[in-house]
Design a protein around this motif. Structure first.
Motif, PDB file in Angstrom:
ATOM      1  N   GLU A 187     -42.832  24.371 -27.518  1.00  0.00           N
ATOM      2  CA  GLU A 187     -42.016  23.250 -27.066  1.00  0.00           C
ATOM      3  C   GLU A 187     -42.704  22.520 -25.923  1.00  0.00           C
ATOM      4  OE1 GLU A 187     -39.235  22.046 -28.328  1.00  0.00           O
ATOM      5  OE2 GLU A 187     -39.154  23.575 -29.898  1.00  0.00           O
ATOM      6  N   LEU A 188     -42.538  21.211 -25.900  1.00  0.00           N
ATOM      7  CA  LEU A 188     -43.047  20.379 -24.814  1.00  0.00           C
ATOM      8  C   LEU A 188     -41.853  19.679 -24.180  1.00  0.00           C
ATOM      9  CD1 LEU A 188     -45.847  19.404 -23.618  1.00  0.00           C
ATOM     10  CD2 LEU A 188     -45.496  17.325 -24.976  1.00  0.00           C
ATOM     11  N   THR A 189     -41.712  19.804 -22.866  1.00  0.00           N
ATOM     12  CA  THR A 189     -40.575  19.200 -22.176  1.00  0.00           C
ATOM     13  C   THR A 189     -41.067  18.267 -21.078  1.00  0.00           C
ATOM     14  OG1 THR A 189     -40.316  20.855 -20.406  1.00  0.00           O
ATOM     15  CG2 THR A 189     -39.330  21.372 -22.559  1.00  0.00           C
ATOM     16  N   LYS A 190     -40.135  17.621 -20.408  1.00  0.00           N
ATOM     17  CA  LYS A 190     -40.490  16.663 -19.361  1.00  0.00           C
ATOM     18  C   LYS A 190     -41.065  17.328 -18.118  1.00  0.00           C
ATOM     19  CE  LYS A 190     -35.792  16.388 -17.451  1.00  0.00           C
ATOM     20  NZ  LYS A 190     -34.664  15.466 -17.174  1.00  0.00           N
ATOM     21  N   HIS A 192     -43.621  19.297 -18.461  1.00  0.00           N
ATOM     22  CA  HIS A 192     -45.002  19.570 -18.866  1.00  0.00           C
ATOM     23  C   HIS A 192     -45.868  18.321 -18.981  1.00  0.00           C
ATOM     24  CE1 HIS A 192     -42.962  23.167 -20.890  1.00  0.00           C
ATOM     25  NE2 HIS A 192     -43.719  23.680 -19.938  1.00  0.00           N
ATOM     26  N   ASN A 198     -40.415   9.422 -20.749  1.00  0.00           N
ATOM     27  CA  ASN A 198     -39.619  10.250 -19.828  1.00  0.00           C
ATOM     28  C   ASN A 198     -39.910   9.961 -18.360  1.00  0.00           C
ATOM     29  OD1 ASN A 198     -42.033  11.640 -19.284  1.00  0.00           O
ATOM     30  ND2 ASN A 198     -41.517  13.385 -20.586  1.00  0.00           N
ATOM     31  N   ARG A 262     -42.636  13.561 -29.095  1.00  0.00           N
ATOM     32  CA  ARG A 262     -43.130  14.896 -28.755  1.00  0.00           C
ATOM     33  C   ARG A 262     -44.126  15.411 -29.791  1.00  0.00           C
ATOM     34  NH1 ARG A 262     -38.653  16.748 -28.187  1.00  0.00           N
ATOM     35  NH2 ARG A 262     -38.418  17.048 -25.930  1.00  0.00           N
TER      36      ARG A 262
END
Length: 295
Positions: A187-190, A192, A198, A262
């Motif tokens: 998973e890639l989130t804000k 990272h 974002n 993403r």
């Protein structure tokens, strides 16, 4: 040693004590990353003032699995999984080329979003190749590219000056020994990376997020990164030091951008653009061959 009182003393008897020797055990957890060697580039004016700088991380030779598994989520049809061997160590920019560093070398700023710590963008594949040649000349190194109005030829394949990464080198450095969709997992989130707007509809400073385990910043998102390869389907089977140097109409870009979804920021995602394409979501990262003589 520790004093232990066995019986309290009174007016009529002495205190009874016992000395006990104790051993204290301590455990520590140490995070060990791959040892890195750093190459520093500084551009100075006649008075010695630093106008721009770039850190580069040495990446060792090695083998890795390029592409994505057939059952990987959001997999592209052009991500055929295959074994790749890179036989030479190389240095790669710790960051994409920033506007500060670009201006120090080229003396102008083509970027739509302005800021010294922001990536340079709105540069074509030809612009990136010319930057590499100019930087090489400044350092007294032999330029590796022959550039005309219609094509860029990689004339010096061993040694020489600065260049773009090959597509295989880019994925190898981005993964940093991982086999997941992103260096940080599936998973890639804000926390990272900059993607999916974002951080707003714009690029972000290179040091806003943590680097991958090999010390490279922004391998996911912020700006797409030009690679030297022309875009074609992968060859089947294991390959060694692959690069498509044929004269083609589309060049590979990797990593996704501030505007990308993403899934477009995965380590295996491939994009292609005309070499004349320039937009505010495309930049690049420099590389140079390493030698055994370097410390």
């Amino acid at each position: 040693r520790e004093k232990v009182v066995k019986r309290e003393g009174t007016m009529f008897r002495k205190e009874e004590v016992e000395w006990v020797t104790k051993t204290q055990h301590r455990s520590e957890t140490v995070l060990v990353k791959r040892p890195s060697r750093v190459r520093h580039i500084e551009i100075r004016d006649a008075a010695g003032q630093v106008l721009g700088d770039q850190a580069m991380i040495r990446v060792p030779s090695g083998e890795f699995t390029m592409g994505s598994a057939p059952d990987a989520a959001l997999r592209g049809e052009d991500e055929l999984r295959h074994q790749v061997t890179l036989t030479k160590s190389f240095y790669v920019g710790q960051t994409v080329v920033t506007q500060q560093f670009w201006v120090a070398v080229q003396n102008h700023n083509p970027s739509f979003f302005q800021g010294e710590k922001l990536p340079v963008e709105q540069i074509s594949f030809f612009d990136a190749a010319q930057f590499c040649n100019t930087l090489s000349a400044l350092e007294g190194l032999e330029p590796v590219y022959e550039i005309s109005e219609t094509e860029v030829i990689w004339t010096l394949r061993k040694g020489g000056g600065y260049r773009m990464l090959t597509e295989a080198e880019w994925e190898y450095a981005s993964r940093a020994d991982s086999q997941t969709a992103y260096w940080c997992g599936e998973e890639l989130t804000k926390v990272h990376a900059t993607f999916g707007r974002n951080q707003g509809a714009r690029t972000a400073d290179w040091d806003l997020f943590s680097p991958n385990p090999w010390g490279l910043y922004d391998v996911h998102g912020n700006v797409w990164e030009w690679c030297f390869d022309g875009y074609e389907r992968y060859e089947t089977g294991a390959v060694m030091d692959p690069v498509n140097v044929r004269d083609v109409e589309a060049r590979v870009a990797r990593g996704g951008s501030w505007a990308s979804e993403r899934s477009e920021c995965r380590s295996a995602t491939r994009a292609s653009y005309s070499p004349w394409h320039h937009h505010n979501n495309v930049g690049f990262r420099i590389a140079i061959d390493a030698t055994d003589e370097e410390p």
